[in-house]
Design a protein around this motif. Structure first.
Motif, short mmCIF file in Angstrom:
data_model
loop_
_atom_site.label_atom_id
_atom_site.label_comp_id
_atom_site.label_asym_id
_atom_site.label_seq_id
_atom_site.Cartn_x
_atom_site.Cartn_y
_atom_site.Cartn_z
N ILE A 22 6.65 -34.51 1.07
CA ILE A 22 7.28 -34.09 -0.31
C ILE A 22 6.11 -33.30 -1.15
N GLU A 23 4.71 -33.60 -0.82
CA GLU A 23 3.78 -32.69 -1.52
C GLU A 23 3.76 -31.54 -1.00
N THR A 24 4.11 -31.25 0.51
CA THR A 24 4.20 -29.76 1.05
C THR A 24 5.28 -29.00 0.71
N MET A 25 6.47 -29.72 0.51
CA MET A 25 7.68 -29.18 -0.02
C MET A 25 7.13 -28.60 -1.72
N ASP A 26 6.70 -29.32 -2.37
CA ASP A 26 6.77 -29.23 -3.61
C ASP A 26 5.41 -28.15 -3.98
N THR A 27 4.38 -28.22 -3.32
CA THR A 27 3.16 -27.42 -3.85
C THR A 27 2.75 -26.36 -2.58
N ALA A 28 2.72 -26.74 -1.41
CA ALA A 28 1.95 -25.99 -0.43
C ALA A 28 3.03 -24.88 -0.21
N ILE A 29 4.17 -25.15 0.10
CA ILE A 29 4.91 -23.98 0.67
C ILE A 29 5.29 -22.78 -0.40
N PRO A 30 5.46 -23.19 -1.82
CA PRO A 30 5.89 -22.26 -2.79
C PRO A 30 4.33 -21.38 -2.94
N GLU A 31 3.19 -22.13 -2.80
CA GLU A 31 1.99 -21.47 -2.94
C GLU A 31 1.60 -20.34 -1.69
N GLU A 32 1.81 -20.86 -0.56
CA GLU A 32 1.56 -20.03 0.54
C GLU A 32 2.54 -18.86 0.42
N LEU A 33 3.69 -19.14 0.21
CA LEU A 33 4.70 -17.96 0.21
C LEU A 33 4.25 -17.00 -1.04
N ASN A 34 3.91 -17.45 -2.00
CA ASN A 34 3.55 -16.50 -3.32
C ASN A 34 2.09 -15.87 -2.63
N PHE A 35 1.25 -16.47 -1.96
CA PHE A 35 0.07 -15.69 -1.49
C PHE A 35 0.39 -14.74 -0.59
N TRP A 36 1.44 -14.99 0.43
CA TRP A 36 1.84 -14.29 1.56
C TRP A 36 2.55 -12.86 0.81
N ILE A 37 3.39 -13.05 -0.06
CA ILE A 37 4.10 -12.12 -0.63
C ILE A 37 3.02 -11.10 -1.33
N THR A 38 2.31 -11.59 -1.97
CA THR A 38 1.00 -10.85 -2.66
C THR A 38 0.26 -10.09 -1.81
N LEU A 39 -0.17 -10.82 -0.76
CA LEU A 39 -1.14 -10.28 0.09
C LEU A 39 -0.45 -8.75 1.02
N VAL A 40 0.89 -9.08 1.30
CA VAL A 40 1.68 -8.02 1.99
C VAL A 40 1.67 -6.83 1.08
N HIS A 41 1.84 -7.07 -0.06
CA HIS A 41 2.04 -6.00 -0.98
C HIS A 41 0.72 -5.32 -1.35
N GLN A 42 -0.22 -5.92 -1.36
CA GLN A 42 -1.55 -5.60 -1.80
C GLN A 42 -2.10 -4.65 -0.55
N ILE A 43 -1.73 -5.12 0.67
CA ILE A 43 -2.31 -4.52 1.99
C ILE A 43 -1.28 -3.26 2.16
N GLY A 44 -0.01 -3.48 1.94
CA GLY A 44 0.67 -2.20 2.24
C GLY A 44 0.33 -1.19 1.13
N GLY A 45 0.10 -1.51 -0.20
CA GLY A 45 -0.21 -0.36 -1.13
C GLY A 45 -1.70 0.15 -0.80
N MET A 46 -2.67 -0.71 -0.14
CA MET A 46 -3.89 -0.22 0.15
C MET A 46 -3.65 0.90 1.17
N TYR A 47 -2.87 0.60 2.35
CA TYR A 47 -2.50 1.71 3.16
C TYR A 47 -2.07 2.88 2.87
N VAL A 48 -1.00 2.84 1.76
CA VAL A 48 -0.46 3.71 1.50
C VAL A 48 -1.37 4.69 0.49
N VAL A 49 -1.98 3.94 -0.20
CA VAL A 49 -3.05 4.89 -1.04
C VAL A 49 -4.23 5.70 -0.21
N ILE A 50 -4.66 4.90 0.85
CA ILE A 50 -5.61 5.54 1.87
C ILE A 50 -5.10 6.76 2.56
#
Length: 150
Positions: A22-50
């Motif tokens: 229950i803890e994993t479903m309530d906290t860890a999965i949404p946090e990891e998903l948010n982190f992953w989406i943010t990271l992909v967008h940051q890295i993708g934006g960085m490569y485009v700018v470079i």
């Protein structure tokens, strides 16, 4: 699960399994998903700018990305192993807690409250070793990624 599972499995172990899931479903999965989406967008934006601003540096960035990918594989393996160790160490501590709460009426008169508390402290210390090792691996990954990014 068949009813015999609940008869033969200690209450603490069953409670540990459900509470961790229950803890994993309530906290860890949404946090990891948010982190992953943010990271992909940051890295993708960085490569485009470079690629737009400094095309000659772009191959170096691709090499750094490849290096990051290789290191993330080692990090993922270590992370899985440490999570497994934490779960193995957590189960006896939670089981003892459930047994202690269930048998508190007989523990106090028997005079074994101090021994039970000492046993619980030892199991908690063992569990925290795995948690601390997990945190050390997280710090190691942060340092390595910081060095690659620099």
């Amino acid at each position: 699960a068949p009813l015999s599972f609940f008869d033969t499995t200690p209450t603490g172990r069953v409670l540990n399994r459900f509470s961790k899931d229950i803890e994993t479903m309530d906290t860890a999965i949404p946090e990891e998903l948010n982190f992953w989406i943010t990271l992909v967008h940051q890295i993708g934006g960085m490569y485009v700018v470079i690629a737009i601003a400094a095309l000659p540096v772009f191959p170096i960035c691709l090499l750094a990305g490849l290096l990051f990918h290789v290191i993330s594989g080692a990090y993922g393996n270590a992370l899985r192993t440490l999570r497994r160790l934490e779960n193995v160490a957590r189960s006896p501590a939670v089981a003892l807690m459930g047994q202690t709460v269930g048998g508190l009426r007989s523990i106090r008169p028997a005079g074994i409250l101090a021994a039970t508390a000492a046993r619980h402290a030892a199991l908690t210390d063992n569990m925290m070793r795995a948690v601390d090792a997990f945190r050390v691996v997280q710090l190691w990954a942060a340092i390595v990624v910081g060095c690659i990014a620099a």
